[in-house]
Write a protein that holds these residues in place. Structure first.
Motif, PDB file in Angstrom:
ATOM      1  N   LEU A  23      38.944 -39.328 130.557  1.00 58.84           N
ATOM      2  CA  LEU A  23      37.903 -38.401 131.021  1.00 58.84           C
ATOM      3  C   LEU A  23      36.856 -39.134 131.865  1.00 58.84           C
ATOM      4  O   LEU A  23      36.370 -38.591 132.862  1.00 58.84           O
ATOM      5  CB  LEU A  23      37.246 -37.693 129.838  1.00 58.84           C
ATOM      6  CG  LEU A  23      38.066 -36.565 129.226  1.00 58.84           C
ATOM      7  CD1 LEU A  23      37.493 -36.152 127.879  1.00 58.84           C
ATOM      8  CD2 LEU A  23      38.150 -35.376 130.175  1.00 58.84           C
ATOM      9  N   GLY A  45      36.871 -32.523 133.524  1.00 55.19           N
ATOM     10  CA  GLY A  45      38.020 -32.305 132.658  1.00 55.19           C
ATOM     11  C   GLY A  45      37.703 -31.468 131.436  1.00 55.19           C
ATOM     12  O   GLY A  45      36.595 -31.505 130.917  1.00 55.19           O
ATOM     13  N   GLN A  51      43.654 -35.407 116.585  1.00 53.66           N
ATOM     14  CA  GLN A  51      43.967 -36.638 117.301  1.00 53.66           C
ATOM     15  C   GLN A  51      43.602 -37.866 116.477  1.00 53.66           C
ATOM     16  O   GLN A  51      42.626 -37.876 115.739  1.00 53.66           O
ATOM     17  CB  GLN A  51      43.202 -36.699 118.633  1.00 53.66           C
ATOM     18  CG  GLN A  51      43.536 -35.585 119.584  1.00 53.66           C
ATOM     19  CD  GLN A  51      42.756 -34.316 119.287  1.00 53.66           C
ATOM     20  OE1 GLN A  51      41.742 -34.329 118.632  1.00 53.66           O
ATOM     21  NE2 GLN A  51      43.254 -33.203 119.780  1.00 53.66           N
ATOM     22  N   PRO A  75      39.246 -31.091 127.721  1.00 53.13           N
ATOM     23  CA  PRO A  75      40.230 -31.581 126.755  1.00 53.13           C
ATOM     24  C   PRO A  75      40.824 -30.440 125.934  1.00 53.13           C
ATOM     25  O   PRO A  75      40.199 -29.393 125.746  1.00 53.13           O
ATOM     26  CB  PRO A  75      39.423 -32.534 125.871  1.00 53.13           C
ATOM     27  CG  PRO A  75      38.004 -32.164 126.066  1.00 53.13           C
ATOM     28  CD  PRO A  75      37.890 -31.477 127.383  1.00 53.13           C
ATOM     29  N   GLU A  76      42.049 -30.665 125.474  1.00 50.31           N
ATOM     30  CA  GLU A  76      42.732 -29.691 124.613  1.00 50.31           C
ATOM     31  C   GLU A  76      42.745 -28.304 125.246  1.00 50.31           C
ATOM     32  O   GLU A  76      42.377 -27.313 124.632  1.00 50.31           O
ATOM     33  CB  GLU A  76      42.082 -29.658 123.220  1.00 50.31           C
ATOM     34  CG  GLU A  76      42.141 -30.976 122.486  1.00 50.31           C
ATOM     35  CD  GLU A  76      43.551 -31.471 122.239  1.00 50.31           C
ATOM     36  OE1 GLU A  76      44.400 -30.680 121.810  1.00 50.31           O
ATOM     37  OE2 GLU A  76      43.810 -32.659 122.492  1.00 50.31           O
ATOM     38  N   ARG A 133      41.736 -40.713 125.445  1.00 51.48           N
ATOM     39  CA  ARG A 133      41.226 -39.503 126.088  1.00 51.48           C
ATOM     40  C   ARG A 133      39.842 -39.737 126.674  1.00 51.48           C
ATOM     41  O   ARG A 133      39.555 -39.326 127.799  1.00 51.48           O
ATOM     42  CB  ARG A 133      41.196 -38.346 125.086  1.00 51.48           C
ATOM     43  CG  ARG A 133      40.745 -37.040 125.729  1.00 51.48           C
ATOM     44  CD  ARG A 133      40.798 -35.892 124.772  1.00 51.48           C
ATOM     45  NE  ARG A 133      39.634 -35.915 123.901  1.00 51.48           N
ATOM     46  CZ  ARG A 133      39.448 -35.068 122.899  1.00 51.48           C
ATOM     47  NH1 ARG A 133      40.351 -34.147 122.607  1.00 51.48           N
ATOM     48  NH2 ARG A 133      38.362 -35.137 122.171  1.00 51.48           N
ATOM     49  N   ARG A 134      38.974 -40.412 125.923  1.00 51.39           N
ATOM     50  CA  ARG A 134      37.626 -40.690 126.429  1.00 51.39           C
ATOM     51  C   ARG A 134      37.680 -41.508 127.712  1.00 51.39           C
ATOM     52  O   ARG A 134      37.009 -41.208 128.689  1.00 51.39           O
ATOM     53  CB  ARG A 134      36.815 -41.423 125.363  1.00 51.39           C
ATOM     54  CG  ARG A 134      35.410 -41.723 125.805  1.00 51.39           C
ATOM     55  CD  ARG A 134      34.631 -42.406 124.713  1.00 51.39           C
ATOM     56  NE  ARG A 134      33.280 -42.674 125.175  1.00 51.39           N
ATOM     57  CZ  ARG A 134      32.444 -43.464 124.548  1.00 51.39           C
ATOM     58  NH1 ARG A 134      32.782 -44.038 123.417  1.00 51.39           N
ATOM     59  NH2 ARG A 134      31.244 -43.672 125.038  1.00 51.39           N
ATOM     60  N   ASP A 193      46.492 -32.175 126.919  1.00 47.83           N
ATOM     61  CA  ASP A 193      45.450 -33.052 126.391  1.00 47.83           C
ATOM     62  C   ASP A 193      44.201 -33.009 127.259  1.00 47.83           C
ATOM     63  O   ASP A 193      43.089 -32.948 126.749  1.00 47.83           O
ATOM     64  CB  ASP A 193      45.965 -34.487 126.253  1.00 47.83           C
ATOM     65  CG  ASP A 193      47.031 -34.595 125.167  1.00 47.83           C
ATOM     66  OD1 ASP A 193      46.925 -33.877 124.149  1.00 47.83           O
ATOM     67  OD2 ASP A 193      47.968 -35.383 125.341  1.00 47.83           O
ATOM     68  N   ILE A 194      44.380 -33.031 128.569  1.00 51.89           N
ATOM     69  CA  ILE A 194      43.267 -32.896 129.514  1.00 51.89           C
ATOM     70  C   ILE A 194      43.756 -32.102 130.716  1.00 51.89           C
ATOM     71  O   ILE A 194      44.818 -32.387 131.265  1.00 51.89           O
ATOM     72  CB  ILE A 194      42.759 -34.267 130.025  1.00 51.89           C
ATOM     73  CG1 ILE A 194      42.260 -35.145 128.880  1.00 51.89           C
ATOM     74  CG2 ILE A 194      41.672 -34.085 131.090  1.00 51.89           C
ATOM     75  CD1 ILE A 194      41.962 -36.582 129.284  1.00 51.89           C
TER      76      ILE A 194
END
Length: 161
Positions: free
Chosen positions: A28, A38, A16, A40-41, A24-25, A51-52
């Motif tokens: 989340l 959550g 990423q 991720p990946e 993403r952060r 992605d989440i």
């Protein structure tokens, strides 16, 4: 005390961009504020990587697809497959992303490295009970396996998640 959960930090995997990691952060953090947890990946049963994937205490599953740029969005033709693996499907994008490009029938989160805001709620498409059970088990094994791997990588040799 060494070895506590707060000492465990998932190393970046290099796939990423910095922009995608920040989105993403924030996403989340948003799901956590909503009472979900959550992963991720998260690899789905099809082999596709969400992605989440997030789940609430009652078992509702969200998939959040992070799009860091218009080029990233236009290059991705697999996101529609994620709907079969969640009750709600969202896109998480940066504040300057042109939201009119995002498809109807999906939720929209605008996110940065500090948090996210819900712009459009995702419609609910409830999973069938057998699909929910299989997905929940897969999420649990993935999350537990990642935690075990961080704590003791040798213990995870040969275990497929």
């Amino acid at each position: 005390m060494h070895g506590t959960l707060t000492d465990l930090v998932l190393p970046p995997d290099g796939r990423q961009s910095e922009a995608a990691l920040a989105i993403r952060r924030g996403a989340l953090r948003y799901v956590a504020a909503c009472g979900l947890v959550g992963v991720p990946e998260f690899v789905l049963a099809t082999g596709r990587r969400a992605d989440i994937a997030a789940v609430c205490a009652k078992g509702e599953v969200w998939v959040i697809e992070v799009k860091s740029s218009v080029a990233d969005f236009r290059a991705d033709h697999k996101w529609f497959e994620y709907r079969d693996f969640c009750d709600r499907l969202f896109f998480a994008v940066a504040p300057d992303f042109p939201r009119e490009l995002l498809p109807e029938g999906t939720g929209i989160l605008v996110a940065d490295g500090f948090g996210a805001a819900l712009i459009r709620e995702a419609p609910r498409h409830p999973l069938a009970a057998p699909q929910r059970k299989a997905l929940t088990l897969r999420l649990a094994r993935c999350a537990a396996g990642r935690l075990m791997n961080l704590m003791d990588p040798d213990a995870m040799r040969g275990i497929e998640l």
